[in-house]
Design an enzyme around this catalytic site. Sequence first.
Site, PDB file in Angstrom:
ATOM      1  N   TYR A 123      -1.832  -0.197  10.576  1.00  0.00           N
ATOM      2  CA  TYR A 123      -2.068  -0.846   9.275  1.00  0.00           C
ATOM      3  C   TYR A 123      -0.821  -0.710   8.397  1.00  0.00           C
ATOM      4  O   TYR A 123      -0.309  -1.689   7.839  1.00  0.00           O
ATOM      5  CB  TYR A 123      -3.300  -0.212   8.602  1.00  0.00           C
ATOM      6  CG  TYR A 123      -3.457  -0.562   7.147  1.00  0.00           C
ATOM      7  CD1 TYR A 123      -3.703  -1.870   6.750  1.00  0.00           C
ATOM      8  CD2 TYR A 123      -3.360   0.419   6.153  1.00  0.00           C
ATOM      9  CE1 TYR A 123      -3.847  -2.195   5.406  1.00  0.00           C
ATOM     10  CE2 TYR A 123      -3.508   0.112   4.815  1.00  0.00           C
ATOM     11  CZ  TYR A 123      -3.740  -1.199   4.450  1.00  0.00           C
ATOM     12  OH  TYR A 123      -3.867  -1.513   3.118  1.00  0.00           O
ATOM     13  N   SER A 133       0.819  -1.209   0.000  1.00  0.00           N
ATOM     14  CA  SER A 133       0.000   0.000   0.000  1.00  0.00           C
ATOM     15  C   SER A 133       0.854   1.261   0.000  1.00  0.00           C
ATOM     16  O   SER A 133       1.911   1.307   0.641  1.00  0.00           O
ATOM     17  CB  SER A 133      -0.879  -0.003   1.245  1.00  0.00           C
ATOM     18  OG  SER A 133      -1.543   1.221   1.378  1.00  0.00           O
ATOM     19  N   LYS A 178       1.952  -3.608   6.905  1.00  0.00           N
ATOM     20  CA  LYS A 178       2.326  -3.793   5.487  1.00  0.00           C
ATOM     21  C   LYS A 178       3.846  -3.658   5.325  1.00  0.00           C
ATOM     22  O   LYS A 178       4.487  -4.418   4.580  1.00  0.00           O
ATOM     23  CB  LYS A 178       1.614  -2.777   4.601  1.00  0.00           C
ATOM     24  CG  LYS A 178       0.115  -3.017   4.468  1.00  0.00           C
ATOM     25  CD  LYS A 178      -0.189  -4.224   3.588  1.00  0.00           C
ATOM     26  CE  LYS A 178      -1.670  -4.493   3.498  1.00  0.00           C
ATOM     27  NZ  LYS A 178      -2.009  -5.734   2.808  1.00  0.00           N
TER      28      LYS A 178
HETATM   29  P1  NAD Z   1     -11.342  -6.447   1.086  1.00  0.00           P
HETATM   30  O1  NAD Z   1     -11.589  -6.391   2.558  1.00  0.00           O
HETATM   31  O2  NAD Z   1     -12.478  -6.158   0.184  1.00  0.00           O
HETATM   32  O3  NAD Z   1     -10.740  -7.882   0.707  1.00  0.00           O
HETATM   33  C1  NAD Z   1      -9.942  -8.631   1.596  1.00  0.00           C
HETATM   34  C2  NAD Z   1     -10.442 -10.071   1.534  1.00  0.00           C
HETATM   35  O4  NAD Z   1      -9.647 -10.860   2.431  1.00  0.00           O
HETATM   36  C3  NAD Z   1     -11.895 -10.229   1.981  1.00  0.00           C
HETATM   37  O5  NAD Z   1     -12.579 -11.055   1.063  1.00  0.00           O
HETATM   38  C4  NAD Z   1     -11.790 -10.879   3.356  1.00  0.00           C
HETATM   39  O6  NAD Z   1     -12.930 -11.662   3.647  1.00  0.00           O
HETATM   40  C5  NAD Z   1     -10.518 -11.693   3.196  1.00  0.00           C
HETATM   41  N1  NAD Z   1      -9.821 -11.987   4.466  1.00  0.00           N
HETATM   42  C6  NAD Z   1      -9.560 -11.121   5.476  1.00  0.00           C
HETATM   43  N2  NAD Z   1      -8.892 -11.759   6.448  1.00  0.00           N
HETATM   44  C7  NAD Z   1      -8.709 -13.047   6.038  1.00  0.00           C
HETATM   45  C8  NAD Z   1      -8.080 -14.183   6.609  1.00  0.00           C
HETATM   46  N3  NAD Z   1      -7.517 -14.127   7.817  1.00  0.00           N
HETATM   47  N4  NAD Z   1      -8.074 -15.336   5.897  1.00  0.00           N
HETATM   48  C9  NAD Z   1      -8.670 -15.405   4.678  1.00  0.00           C
HETATM   49  N5  NAD Z   1      -9.285 -14.359   4.100  1.00  0.00           N
HETATM   50  C10 NAD Z   1      -9.298 -13.196   4.769  1.00  0.00           C
HETATM   51  O7  NAD Z   1     -10.124  -5.474   0.780  1.00  0.00           O
HETATM   52  P2  NAD Z   1      -9.537  -4.972  -0.621  1.00  0.00           P
HETATM   53  O8  NAD Z   1      -9.828  -3.521  -0.744  1.00  0.00           O
HETATM   54  O9  NAD Z   1      -9.947  -5.887  -1.689  1.00  0.00           O
HETATM   55  O10 NAD Z   1      -7.970  -5.095  -0.306  1.00  0.00           O
HETATM   56  C11 NAD Z   1      -7.228  -6.244  -0.691  1.00  0.00           C
HETATM   57  C12 NAD Z   1      -5.797  -6.078  -0.201  1.00  0.00           C
HETATM   58  O11 NAD Z   1      -5.256  -4.875  -0.763  1.00  0.00           O
HETATM   59  C13 NAD Z   1      -5.658  -5.954   1.310  1.00  0.00           C
HETATM   60  O12 NAD Z   1      -4.504  -6.661   1.719  1.00  0.00           O
HETATM   61  C14 NAD Z   1      -5.464  -4.466   1.523  1.00  0.00           C
HETATM   62  O13 NAD Z   1      -4.708  -4.188   2.686  1.00  0.00           O
HETATM   63  C15 NAD Z   1      -4.701  -4.066   0.270  1.00  0.00           C
HETATM   64  N6  NAD Z   1      -4.876  -2.641  -0.096  1.00  0.00           N
HETATM   65  C16 NAD Z   1      -6.151  -2.141  -0.251  1.00  0.00           C
HETATM   66  C17 NAD Z   1      -6.303  -0.786  -0.561  1.00  0.00           C
HETATM   67  C18 NAD Z   1      -7.682  -0.186  -0.711  1.00  0.00           C
HETATM   68  O14 NAD Z   1      -7.791   1.054  -0.636  1.00  0.00           O
HETATM   69  N7  NAD Z   1      -8.745  -0.969  -0.954  1.00  0.00           N
HETATM   70  C19 NAD Z   1      -5.178   0.042  -0.724  1.00  0.00           C
HETATM   71  C20 NAD Z   1      -3.920  -0.511  -0.576  1.00  0.00           C
HETATM   72  C21 NAD Z   1      -3.776  -1.865  -0.258  1.00  0.00           C
HETATM   73  N1  UFG Z   2     -12.182  12.191   2.463  1.00  0.00           N
HETATM   74  C1  UFG Z   2     -13.186  13.104   2.726  1.00  0.00           C
HETATM   75  N2  UFG Z   2     -14.359  12.631   3.249  1.00  0.00           N
HETATM   76  C2  UFG Z   2     -14.571  11.314   3.517  1.00  0.00           C
HETATM   77  C3  UFG Z   2     -13.539  10.389   3.250  1.00  0.00           C
HETATM   78  C4  UFG Z   2     -12.348  10.862   2.726  1.00  0.00           C
HETATM   79  O1  UFG Z   2     -13.023  14.291   2.502  1.00  0.00           O
HETATM   80  O2  UFG Z   2     -15.656  10.955   4.021  1.00  0.00           O
HETATM   81  C5  UFG Z   2     -10.926  12.677   1.848  1.00  0.00           C
HETATM   82  C6  UFG Z   2      -9.684  12.368   2.657  1.00  0.00           C
HETATM   83  O3  UFG Z   2      -9.443  13.388   3.615  1.00  0.00           O
HETATM   84  C7  UFG Z   2      -8.618  12.289   1.553  1.00  0.00           C
HETATM   85  C8  UFG Z   2      -9.386  11.711   0.369  1.00  0.00           C
HETATM   86  O4  UFG Z   2     -10.769  11.982   0.627  1.00  0.00           O
HETATM   87  O5  UFG Z   2      -8.191  13.578   1.224  1.00  0.00           O
HETATM   88  C9  UFG Z   2      -9.207  10.207   0.187  1.00  0.00           C
HETATM   89  O6  UFG Z   2      -9.487   9.551   1.418  1.00  0.00           O
HETATM   90  P1  UFG Z   2      -9.768   7.973   1.505  1.00  0.00           P
HETATM   91  O7  UFG Z   2     -10.158   7.674   2.911  1.00  0.00           O
HETATM   92  O8  UFG Z   2     -10.699   7.569   0.435  1.00  0.00           O
HETATM   93  O9  UFG Z   2      -8.358   7.334   1.141  1.00  0.00           O
HETATM   94  P2  UFG Z   2      -6.921   7.536   1.817  1.00  0.00           P
HETATM   95  O10 UFG Z   2      -6.064   8.262   0.832  1.00  0.00           O
HETATM   96  O11 UFG Z   2      -7.025   8.105   3.163  1.00  0.00           O
HETATM   97  O12 UFG Z   2      -6.417   6.032   2.028  1.00  0.00           O
HETATM   98  C10 UFG Z   2      -6.691   4.979   1.118  1.00  0.00           C
HETATM   99  C11 UFG Z   2      -6.935   3.688   1.901  1.00  0.00           C
HETATM  100  C12 UFG Z   2      -5.672   3.188   2.521  1.00  0.00           C
HETATM  101  C13 UFG Z   2      -4.619   3.055   1.467  1.00  0.00           C
HETATM  102  C14 UFG Z   2      -4.409   4.385   0.799  1.00  0.00           C
HETATM  103  C15 UFG Z   2      -3.406   4.223  -0.278  1.00  0.00           C
HETATM  104  O13 UFG Z   2      -7.898   3.896   2.924  1.00  0.00           O
HETATM  105  O14 UFG Z   2      -5.891   1.912   3.082  1.00  0.00           O
HETATM  106  O15 UFG Z   2      -5.638   4.831   0.228  1.00  0.00           O
HETATM  107  O16 UFG Z   2      -2.933   5.491  -0.667  1.00  0.00           O
HETATM  108  F1  UFG Z   2      -3.472   2.638   2.018  1.00  0.00           F
END
Ligand code: NAD
Ligand code: UFG
Length: 354
Positions: free
Chosen positions: A161, A137, A165
């Site tokens: 978090y 991430s 990572k």
């Molecule tokens: P998500 O929660 O939709 O998907 C994660 C999946 O993992 C889910 O289906 C959940 O049921 C499963 N899971 C959780 N714990 C588990 C366990 N112990 N064993 C088996 N399955 C398990 O999240 P996502 O947005 O699809 O994110 C996927 C990955 O990408 C995560 O590792 C997250 O940290 C990473 N990531 C997400 C974002 C984002 O903004 N969505 C950004 C950067 C990194």
């Molecule tokens: N924001 C608002 N109102 C809301 C939610 C968010 O104004 O209700 C703003 C935040 O302040 C930020 C932008 O929208 O400026 C994006 O915020 P998000 O919460 O959508 O995303 P972040 O950038 O904070 O973080 C996300 C994921 C993290 C991931 C990261 C990667 O939550 O898990 O992107 O850059 F690691």
Amino acid sequence: MARLLITGGAGFIGSHTCLVLLQAGHDLLVLDNFSNSTPLALERVSALAKLDVQSSQARLQVRRGDIRDRAGLDDLFSTAASAGAAIDAVVHFAGLKAVGESVREPLRYWDVNLTGSRCLLDAMNAHGCRTLVFSSSATLYGYPKDVPIPETASIQPINPYGHSKAAVEQLLHDLAASAPNQWRIACLRYFNPVGAHPSGKIGEDPLGTPNNLFPFMSQVAVGRRKSLQVFGGDWPTSDGTGVRDYIHVIDLAEGHSAALNCLLAEPAQLLTLNLGSGQGASVLEVVHAFERASGRQVPYEVVARRDGDAAITVADPAMALQRLGWKTQRGLDDICRDGWTWQAANPAGYSDQG
Ligand code: NAD
Ligand code: UFG
């Protein structure tokens, strides 16, 4: 074509990536405990990939289980191998991802994200499967000094978090160094994954109140919530609101496919790549793009900054282009159109339909 284990494959990014990998010809075995997802997402992936019942059983197997269950992982790898379908590579999405929750429950985050990854790596090593794509991430970069952010920027997580990572990335470095020429690893540092498959059949479905901008704004547009709070109007940006690098989830899925192809074709290596567009958009730019795409108003009020936010987070995506030949193909308008198609067709997410 490869036989792939996809942990967390039912989740938001996992489900879209499963579809893209099936369409690329790979066979998949999904392991998910469904703690933040539903098997229905995978049924829809199967339908989108046009798999009939027979081919679905062969090409998209689903197993309910936890990545921390070492005996369960042994069974999974052994069963696959004895059926003549040994796992060639793992795409590891399973994990917890909510920043605020990680501050309140650090033990759970370290357990699932670090212990779970360590358990998975241990099982992979024991069964001779040493090719991995890992969901990292951009949160690792904390408050970045220079924007756009290159992969060489310092790693300074600012919440549990992010620390979990960073710890997994460190473990992967140590593992690769311990057995050079064996491990093929890609750490993919996602920026802000948003949007949905254009069919509107799969998309993001957060439990409870969304923490992130896109799902919250979509739920306002569809009438589930009254108004959006914009966190801060006094950031040093063009309109005073926070700037992020939003990446369409299908672009992100295609990045995984490209990373896998690269790992499978090249000698053992550890690749660390940003997956982002290189373009920043402010909160208000996103809101206005979403209003255009949906034809709905998104009422908002500007409130105080949210703790822990950075002003601007934008990827330098040059390395992914150079190493994978990958770059994003979809822009903010595509993201908003596809995100709205999903939200409008599924106002209450997957719980809307059976
Ligand atoms: P998500 O929660 O939709 O998907 C994660 C999946 O993992 C889910 O289906 C959940 O049921 C499963 N899971 C959780 N714990 C588990 C366990 N112990 N064993 C088996 N399955 C398990 O999240 P996502 O947005 O699809 O994110 C996927 C990955 O990408 C995560 O590792 C997250 O940290 C990473 N990531 C997400 C974002 C984002 O903004 N969505 C950004 C950067 C990194
Ligand atoms: N924001 C608002 N109102 C809301 C939610 C968010 O104004 O209700 C703003 C935040 O302040 C930020 C932008 O929208 O400026 C994006 O915020 P998000 O919460 O959508 O995303 P972040 O950038 O904070 O973080 C996300 C994921 C993290 C991931 C990261 C990667 O939550 O898990 O992107 O850059 F690691």
